[in-house]
Write a protein that holds these residues in place. Structure first.
Motif, short mmCIF file in Angstrom:
data_model
loop_
_atom_site.label_atom_id
_atom_site.label_comp_id
_atom_site.label_asym_id
_atom_site.label_seq_id
_atom_site.Cartn_x
_atom_site.Cartn_y
_atom_site.Cartn_z
N LYS B 55 0.86 -1.24 -0.01
CA LYS B 55 0.02 0.01 0.12
C LYS B 55 0.81 1.25 0.08
O LYS B 55 0.47 2.22 -0.88
CB LYS B 55 -0.80 0.11 1.30
CG LYS B 55 -1.88 -0.86 1.34
CD LYS B 55 -2.71 -0.97 2.62
CE LYS B 55 -2.03 -1.05 3.81
NZ LYS B 55 -1.44 -2.42 4.18
N SER B 56 1.88 1.28 0.96
CA SER B 56 2.53 2.61 1.00
C SER B 56 3.50 2.76 -0.09
O SER B 56 3.62 3.86 -0.56
CB SER B 56 3.64 2.46 2.41
OG SER B 56 2.97 2.28 3.31
N THR B 57 3.94 1.53 -0.75
CA THR B 57 4.73 1.78 -2.08
C THR B 57 3.70 2.30 -3.14
O THR B 57 4.18 2.96 -3.77
CB THR B 57 5.08 0.20 -2.38
OG1 THR B 57 5.67 -0.32 -1.34
CG2 THR B 57 6.31 0.42 -3.39
N PHE B 100 2.60 10.57 5.01
CA PHE B 100 3.38 9.52 5.07
C PHE B 100 2.72 8.85 6.42
O PHE B 100 2.08 9.19 7.19
CB PHE B 100 4.61 9.81 5.12
CG PHE B 100 5.49 10.18 4.31
CD1 PHE B 100 5.13 11.29 3.31
CD2 PHE B 100 6.57 9.38 3.58
CE1 PHE B 100 5.86 11.79 2.14
CE2 PHE B 100 7.40 9.81 2.57
CZ PHE B 100 6.90 10.91 1.81
N GLN B 101 2.97 7.72 6.07
CA GLN B 101 2.56 6.43 7.20
C GLN B 101 3.25 6.79 8.63
O GLN B 101 2.48 6.73 9.46
CB GLN B 101 2.97 4.96 6.90
CG GLN B 101 2.32 4.03 7.86
CD GLN B 101 2.50 2.74 7.32
OE1 GLN B 101 2.87 2.51 6.35
NE2 GLN B 101 1.75 1.74 8.14
N ASP B 102 4.52 7.01 8.70
CA ASP B 102 5.66 7.54 9.64
C ASP B 102 5.39 9.10 9.75
O ASP B 102 6.11 9.61 9.27
CB ASP B 102 6.63 6.83 9.58
CG ASP B 102 7.61 7.21 10.72
OD1 ASP B 102 7.08 7.64 11.70
OD2 ASP B 102 8.61 6.78 10.59
N LEU B 177 -3.29 9.59 1.46
CA LEU B 177 -3.41 9.37 3.01
C LEU B 177 -2.83 8.05 3.16
O LEU B 177 -3.53 6.84 2.76
CB LEU B 177 -4.71 9.79 3.58
CG LEU B 177 -5.26 10.93 3.22
CD1 LEU B 177 -6.75 11.08 3.31
CD2 LEU B 177 -4.58 12.10 4.17
N ASP B 178 -1.65 7.89 3.98
CA ASP B 178 -1.36 6.53 4.39
C ASP B 178 -1.55 5.99 5.73
O ASP B 178 -0.87 6.81 6.72
CB ASP B 178 0.11 6.41 4.12
CG ASP B 178 0.66 5.01 3.87
OD1 ASP B 178 0.01 3.97 4.18
OD2 ASP B 178 2.04 4.59 3.45
N GLU B 179 -2.58 5.30 5.88
CA GLU B 179 -3.33 4.95 7.47
C GLU B 179 -3.40 6.37 8.16
O GLU B 179 -2.76 6.27 9.21
CB GLU B 179 -2.17 4.08 8.01
CG GLU B 179 -1.89 3.25 7.04
CD GLU B 179 -1.82 1.77 7.63
OE1 GLU B 179 -2.15 1.50 8.92
OE2 GLU B 179 -1.68 0.71 6.80
#
Ligand SMILES: Nc1ncnc2c1ncn2[C@@H]1O[C@H](COP(=O)(O)OP(=O)(O)OP(=O)(O)O)[C@@H](O)[C@H]1O
Ligand SMILES: [Mg+2]
Lengths: 310, 283
Positions: B55-57, B100-102, B177-179
């Motif tokens: 997903k993030s990729t 980003f997720q992080d 939007l990542d998580e």
């Protein structure tokens, strides 16, 4: 004197905290000291202090004198004064300059012991090691006392002592100046003023990424200490600690490097193209011009003072 | 303001075209394999998939940060390889924003305000506009009181909110939007869900990667499921996909033992008569 880096560096930065947080973090820190060995204690204290002091820019955001000046002017003042200090051979001139720096620090609301202690604890110590041989390996002139080690006759002369004092003082002045500049200027503004001075873009980009890297590195280090603390049961031996630190360092470098790549991607994702833009809106004002002229006069004065008196 | 005017996207216009897209990290770790996908402007999409399904990729590809190793990919009328290589990245990122997720990666300034203002400043907007947009984004995420704090001193959820605000201030047309709801408390989650809906109503394209199935029908009108074999396993409307129990289990999105109540609600919804004969056995 007991030199516990955790103490020395940790204290001043607590000043800005709210009382509850302060009490809490003090207690936490005490607990942490109990659980970790001294190597870790020192490292944990140092990294935490740097992270808080430098990266929150808490001093750069307080309403002091230097903080209000245009960063370009400040950079100019810095360059002029460092030049004057490095060209001056007069102890008196250097001492006067230091006095002026203390006044500037006070006017910029920097905590006194923070400013003084941080500078004088570390750097002149290293300068001292460099200068020590030249104090004792003297030729000619009346020696104050003499050490005889085999064929060597060693001893300080008044001239060699004075030379050493001038050197140490000069280093102290230069470092204090740098600390003053960095603590009272927001990093982005500093980079922006380098841009004005036509420092090449790639160099500024390098600087800004180094800064991010150091930040991530410290941040990861702090995370590691916390993680380790939470997994530590009982006391650890010295050798165990050292093994852990070596292993952790390698992982840390890798991880923070990878993270700084990600950060760079995140900056690009928000339109970063290498040009530093800041929110601060600086315009040259009379105050800036006066400050610069004053500093230039001071620098010239110090330079000539060095020619007149020794 | 001329800076603002980038060739406007038309609603319904195809903005992403991916055919046979494959991506490997460092030429070794396969992250995406044979992705075929088209996205039109104005779609709200939920991207579902187990951990490590890519997903993030995929979001980073859509944001032009990575270039596919194989396959054809165009984004907003540009070749994505050129964007990833640095051509026109500036205009591209004026239209596409990624959370980003992080959040630690995304917050790199000294204060939350600086971070939120970073994007608008890069756009070269006038100071007043930068301030207005930043303040607005902070208000949307309800973090005005954190503006002067250092990002690394915040809690996990506060960081996440700051990271979202830092993208909202850019006012992009396409939002990835990542998580976004991970580690948010229920009220903030609700605020965010509503925000996504509102942005969708304004005609923005929104792609949200998430693990939280219960918000999917609220934020998306199309669902993409990435399978553990790094391909798109399903592409359809939320109602049909969320009811496909076999698919959800296969994609490792639900677990028969963990999601009993979820499956019960699904069943009861599919068979409206069920409640009368099925006793509320979960109590
Ligand atoms: N920097 C990297 N280097 C090497 N491999 C990576 C890297 N980032 C991701 N991967 C690999 O690529 C695959 C897809 O990762 P990705 O981060 O896209 O998954 P994800 O669907 O976002 O997972 P999650 O739900 O855990 O966030 C994983 O197998 C992962 O191990
Ligand atoms: Mg992910």
């Amino acid at each position: 004197m007991s030199l516990r880096a955790g103490d020395q560096l940790g204290e001043p930065t607590r000043a800005g905290d709210s009382p509850e947080r302060l009490a809490l973090s003090r207690q936490e820190r005490r607990q942490l000291r109990h659980q970790l060995g001294w190597v870790e204690q020192t490292l944990a204290g140092v990294t935490e202090a740097i992270e808080r002091a430098v990266f929150t820019e808490e001093h750069a955001r307080s309403p002091g004198w230097l903080q209000g000046l245009d960063p370009r002017v400040k950079l100019g003042m810095f360059v002029v004064t460092v030049l004057a200090a490095s060209l001056s051979h007069s102890l008196l001139a250097l001492l006067l300059l230091y006095g002026a720096l203390l006044l500037a620090a006070r006017a910029s609301l920097l905590p006194f012991d923070f400013f003084v202690r941080r500078v004088w604890l570390g750097i002149p110590f290293f300068a001292g090691i460099v200068i020590l041989p030249s104090i004792f390996f003297t030729s000619g002139g009346p020696r104050l006392f003499e050490l005889v080690i085999g064929p060597l006759h060693l001893g300080p002369t008044p001239a060699s002592l004075l030379g050493a004092a001038v050197f140490v003082m000069r280093v102290g002045d230069a470092v204090s100046l740098a600390v003053l500049l960095i603590l009272t200027t927001r990093w982005a503004d500093l980079l922006k003023s380098l841009q004005v001075l036509r420092v090449p873009q790639i160099f500024i980009l390098l600087l800004s990424m180094t800064y991010r890297y150091i930040f991530l590195f410290l941040h990861t280090v702090n995370g590691f200490f916390e993680a380790r603390k939470s997994r530590t049961v009982g006391l650890t031996s010295g050798s165990e600690q050292r093994t852990w630190i070596v292993a952790a360092l390698v992982t840390l470098m890798n991880r923070s490097f990878q993270m700084s790549n990600e950060v760079y991607a995140a900056m690009c994702a928000r339109g970063f193209t290498g040009t530093i833009r800041t929110y601060s809106d600086y315009r040259l004002r009379t105050g800036d011009v006066l400050a610069f002229l004053g500093t230039a006069l001071l620098a010239i004065g110090l330079f000539f003072l060095g020619r007149v008196i020794v | 303001m001329s800076v603002m005017q980038v060739s406007a996207l038309q609603p319904g216009q195809v903005i992403y075209q991916l055919r046979g897209v494959r991506y490997r990290y460092h030429g070794r770790h396969l992250a995406l394999d044979g992705i075929d996908l088209e996205i039109s402007h104005g779609e709200q999409i939920a991207l579902l998939g187990a951990n490590g399904s890519g997903k993030s990729t995929l979001l980073k590809l859509l944001d032009g940060l990575l270039a596919p190793e194989e396959g054809y990919m165009r984004a907003l009328g540009r070749d994505i390889k050129a964007v990833a290589a640095g051509q026109e990245t500036f205009t591209f990122h004026r239209q596409v924003g990624l959370v980003f997720q992080d959040p630690d990666v995304q917050l790199f300034s000294a204060t939350v305000f600086d971070d939120v203002a970073f994007g608008p400043l890069q756009l070269g907007l006038p100071r007043e506009e930068v301030k207005r947009r930043s303040q607005e984004a902070l208000e949307l995420m309800e973090i005005t009181h954190l503006a002067d704090r250092a990002p690394f001193e915040l809690s996990g959820g506060e960081k996440k909110r700051a990271a979202i605000a830092s993208v909202l201030s850019l006012q992009p047309e396409v939002i990835l939007l990542d998580e976004p709801t991970a580690s948010l408390d229920p009220r903030t989650k609700w605020v965010l869900v509503n925000l996504i809906r509102r942005l969708g109503e304004q005609g923005k394209t929104i792609v949200t990667a998430t693990h939280e199935l219960e918000i999917v029908p609220l934020i998306a009108r199309r669902v993409l499921v990435l399978g553990e074999e790094r391909r798109i396993l399903a592409d359809g409307q939320p109602e049909e996909i969320l009811r496909d129990r076999a698919l959800l289990v296969r994609a490792n999105l639900i677990h028969p033992q963990l999601h009993r109540s979820w499956l019960l609600t699904l069943e009861s919804e599919t068979e409206p008569q069920a409640p009368s004969d099925a006793p509320a056995s979960s109590f």
